[in-house]
Design an enzyme around this catalytic site. Structure first.
Site, short mmCIF file in Angstrom:
data_model
loop_
_atom_site.label_atom_id
_atom_site.label_comp_id
_atom_site.label_asym_id
_atom_site.label_seq_id
_atom_site.Cartn_x
_atom_site.Cartn_y
_atom_site.Cartn_z
N GLY A 129 48.47 34.07 59.90
CA GLY A 129 49.28 33.74 58.73
C GLY A 129 49.82 32.34 58.88
N CYS A 175 46.17 35.48 66.24
CA CYS A 175 46.85 34.22 65.90
C CYS A 175 48.34 34.48 65.61
CB CYS A 175 46.13 33.52 64.75
SG CYS A 175 46.64 31.80 64.58
N TYR A 176 48.76 34.39 64.36
CA TYR A 176 50.18 34.69 64.07
C TYR A 176 50.55 36.06 64.60
CZ TYR A 176 54.57 35.28 61.53
OH TYR A 176 55.88 35.50 61.22
N HIS A 196 40.37 33.04 66.48
CA HIS A 196 40.01 33.87 65.33
C HIS A 196 38.65 34.54 65.57
CE1 HIS A 196 43.24 32.87 62.53
NE2 HIS A 196 43.26 31.71 63.16
N GLU A 201 37.25 36.69 63.90
CA GLU A 201 36.58 37.09 62.65
C GLU A 201 35.70 36.01 62.05
OE1 GLU A 201 39.71 36.47 63.16
OE2 GLU A 201 40.70 35.50 61.46
N SER A 216 29.05 47.60 31.55
CA SER A 216 28.74 46.25 31.09
C SER A 216 27.32 45.85 31.47
CB SER A 216 29.72 45.26 31.71
OG SER A 216 29.46 45.13 33.10
N GLY A 217 26.71 46.62 32.38
CA GLY A 217 25.41 46.21 32.89
C GLY A 217 25.56 45.41 34.18
N GLY A 218 26.80 45.01 34.52
CA GLY A 218 27.06 44.30 35.76
C GLY A 218 26.98 45.26 36.96
N VAL A 219 26.99 44.68 38.16
CA VAL A 219 26.79 45.48 39.37
C VAL A 219 27.88 46.55 39.52
CG1 VAL A 219 26.62 45.40 41.89
CG2 VAL A 219 25.73 43.51 40.53
N ASP A 220 29.14 46.16 39.39
CA ASP A 220 30.22 47.08 39.72
C ASP A 220 30.26 48.28 38.79
OD1 ASP A 220 30.71 45.06 41.49
OD2 ASP A 220 32.46 44.27 40.45
N SER A 221 30.22 48.03 37.49
CA SER A 221 30.31 49.17 36.58
C SER A 221 29.04 50.01 36.65
CB SER A 221 30.62 48.73 35.14
OG SER A 221 29.56 48.03 34.57
N SER A 222 27.89 49.39 36.90
CA SER A 222 26.65 50.17 36.99
C SER A 222 26.64 51.07 38.21
CB SER A 222 25.43 49.24 37.04
OG SER A 222 25.37 48.44 35.90
N LYS A 225 31.98 43.58 47.74
CA LYS A 225 30.80 43.45 46.86
C LYS A 225 29.50 43.84 47.57
CE LYS A 225 29.47 41.89 42.78
NZ LYS A 225 30.24 42.13 41.54
#
Ligand code: XMP
Length: 513
Positions: free
Chosen positions: A56, A83-84, A170, A172, A224-230, A369
């Site tokens: 942070g 770190c923090y 870090h 990550e 909508s045809g987008g990835v998430d809603s599909s 995603k």
């Protein structure tokens, strides 16, 4: 069914917090990001297998520095401070933190005590990414240093008896070459997680959980045809079949063959009660003669809400409104956004205010995603739907500079299809984040055969980016550009010139409108 093991990540506002979560999940361990001020009871209630304190921007020496209840260290589960998170641990448990003579930033060679369980399997000297101004100069009682660099005696420390581990670097970020090993050691060995959180396990659990939640009820989802809603629709369809009603509004600004694909997939592959509304004429009339970009967006948004509301009215009250909300919609660094916010599911105009439903159903709200895409693959959705590039809610309407006509829509739709086909044939579709054509509105003189022409200019836009906040233009191979240009002028009527947009964002935006 075994309980899903989870790691809780306390977020102190580092830009890398989401990355920590990504890496933990890459070790097949589920994790959740919560704000640092989450109460001890709430953390305990999550029954974590371990807790990670993120980095942070603050200094633990400031009076109002973000902190945690020291009871966290006595929860009985391992803790990793990064770190923090390390400095805070040292500060709270009686060590000393001081401002370093010089800010340490960049790649640093760190000597590792590989007999530590945290650092087991690492090279004796490993390259790590550092970014800090303060550092630990004396460890709390019970702690020993387990890593050091030329500048810093405490690049990592542990109190193995209490299960508390800290790293100043870090792990990550990929610049820490063996960072993933450190996180794996923590979650798999020290916390004892099984590492069995896979997308197929997720699908199995999510289907069961949707069935439990929904019972015999009905669910409405705006597709909508987008990835998430599909992907959300496919998952819910797997759980409750045609008790899921999906409303898909074809506003006429979709890309070539997209509407047909949505209808096909949600009729044959994942049968739902599909309400596909052909509103093409209505939208075209609404934007006729409108050239100003913001006005176009507003009109399309309002029209969308109106059409959706009409359909919802016909459907009547439902038990659940489903949304394709994903994890980045839920968390942002430094805070966790309010839950249960109604997402403007089509990214256009939001949802009608008087939709009648009892509760929200958001089966993807804990996924990133790329995990959503994996779920789609796991479910057997078509690859081009799962790997679809981002597409703006107002669609092709904002890729036509100036007013919109059916002819112009045809030009941008056909030229876009050619670009997509050629990028796909060149095997580049996953290395370019977004690519499309724009009907620039510029007309210029050309020759075709013996004829003088005065026709449109199409622009190719192709970008690479991590987050779409800043983008670089993609260095498309010349041969590919040549093929695309040749095909567009030959196959698409009224285009006699093709140009390539070589502007970064900023100053240009990705879309032209
Ligand atoms: P810009 O043009 O703002 O685009 O640089 C950044 C990303 O956002 C997408 N975009 C939109 N997405 N509704 C959306 O859902 C919109 O109105 C919209 N406008 C831009 C754009 O395609 C790019 O991925």
């Amino acid at each position: 069914m075994q309980e899903v093991q989870r790691i809780v990540i306390l977020d102190f506002g580092a830009q890398y917090t989401q990355l920590i979560a990504r890496r933990v999940r890459e070790a097949n361990v589920f994790c959740e990001v919560v704000p640092y001020h989450t109460s001890l009871e709430d953390i305990r209630a999550k029954r974590p297998a371990g807790v990670i304190l993120s980095g942070g921007p603050a200094s633990v020496l400031d009076a109002d520095a973000p902190t945690v209840d020291p009871g966290l260290y006595a929860l009985g589960v391992p803790v990793l401070g990064i770190c923090y998170g390390m400095q805070l641990t040292a500060h709270l448990l009686g060590g000393r933190v001081e401002r370093a003579a010089q800010r340490e930033y960049g790649r640093v060679q760190v000597e590792m005590d590989t007999e530590s369980r945290l650092l087991a399997g690492l090279s004796p000297v490993s390259q790590c990414w550092m970014s800090h101004t303060y550092h630990v100069t004396a460890a709390p009682e019970g702690f020993v240093s387990i890593a050091r660099s030329a500048n810093c005696g405490f690049c990592a420390m542990q109190d193995a008896a209490r299960g508390i581990y800290c790293v100043q670097f870090h792990p990550e970020v990929t610049h820490s070459e063996e960072g993933q090993r450190v996180l794996r050691n923590f979650v798999l060995d020290i916390c004892g997680c099984r590492g069995d959180w896979t997308m197929s396990a997720f699908v199995r659990d999510a289907v069961a959980s949707i069935q439990r939640t929904v019972g015999g009820g009905r669910v409405l989802l705006g597709l909508s045809g987008g990835v998430d809603s599909s992907v959300a629709a496919a998952l819910i369809s797997k759980a409750i079949g045609e008790r899921l009603t999906c409303v898909y509004v074809d506003h006429g600004f979709m890309r070539k063959d997209e509407t047909e694909q949505v209808k096909d997939v949600f009729t044959n592959l994942f049968p739902v009660n599909l309400v596909a509304v052909d509103a093409r004429d209505r939208f075209l009339q609404a934007v006729a003669g409108v050239a100003e970009p913001e006005q176009k967006r507003k009109i399309i948004g309002a029209e969308f809400v109106a059409v959706f509301a009409q359909e919802a009215e016909k459907i009547g009250a439902v038990d659940f409104l489903a949304q394709g909300t994903i994890y980045p919609d839920v968390i942002e660094s430094g805070s966790v956004k309010g839950s249960a916010v109604i997402k403007s599911h089509h990214n256009v105009g939001g949802l009608p205010e008087n939709l009648r439903f009892k509760a929200l159903l958001e089966p993807l709200r804990m996924l990133f995603k790329d995990e959503v895409r994996k779920v789609g693959e796991e479910l057997g959705m078509p690859a081009d739907m799962v790997w679809r590039q981002p597409f703006p809610g107002p669609g092709l309407a904002i890729r036509i500079v100036g007013d919109i006509t059916e002819e112009k829509l045809g030009i941008v739709r056909e030229s876009d299809a050619i670009l997509r086909a050629e990028v796909g044939a060149a095997g580049l579709e996953r290395s370019i984040n977004q690519y499309f054509t724009v009907l620039t509105g510029v007309r210029s003189v050309g020759v075709m055969g013996d004829e003088r022409t005065y026709d449109y200019t199409v622009a190719i836009r192709a970008v690479t980016t991590d987050d779409f906040m800043t983008v670089d233009w993609a260095r498309l191979p010349y041969d590919l550009l040549a093929r695309v240009s040749e095909r567009i002028v030959n196959e698409v009527g009224h285009v006699n010139r093709v140009v390539f947009d070589i502007t970064t964002k900023p100053p240009a935006s990705v879309e032209w409108e």
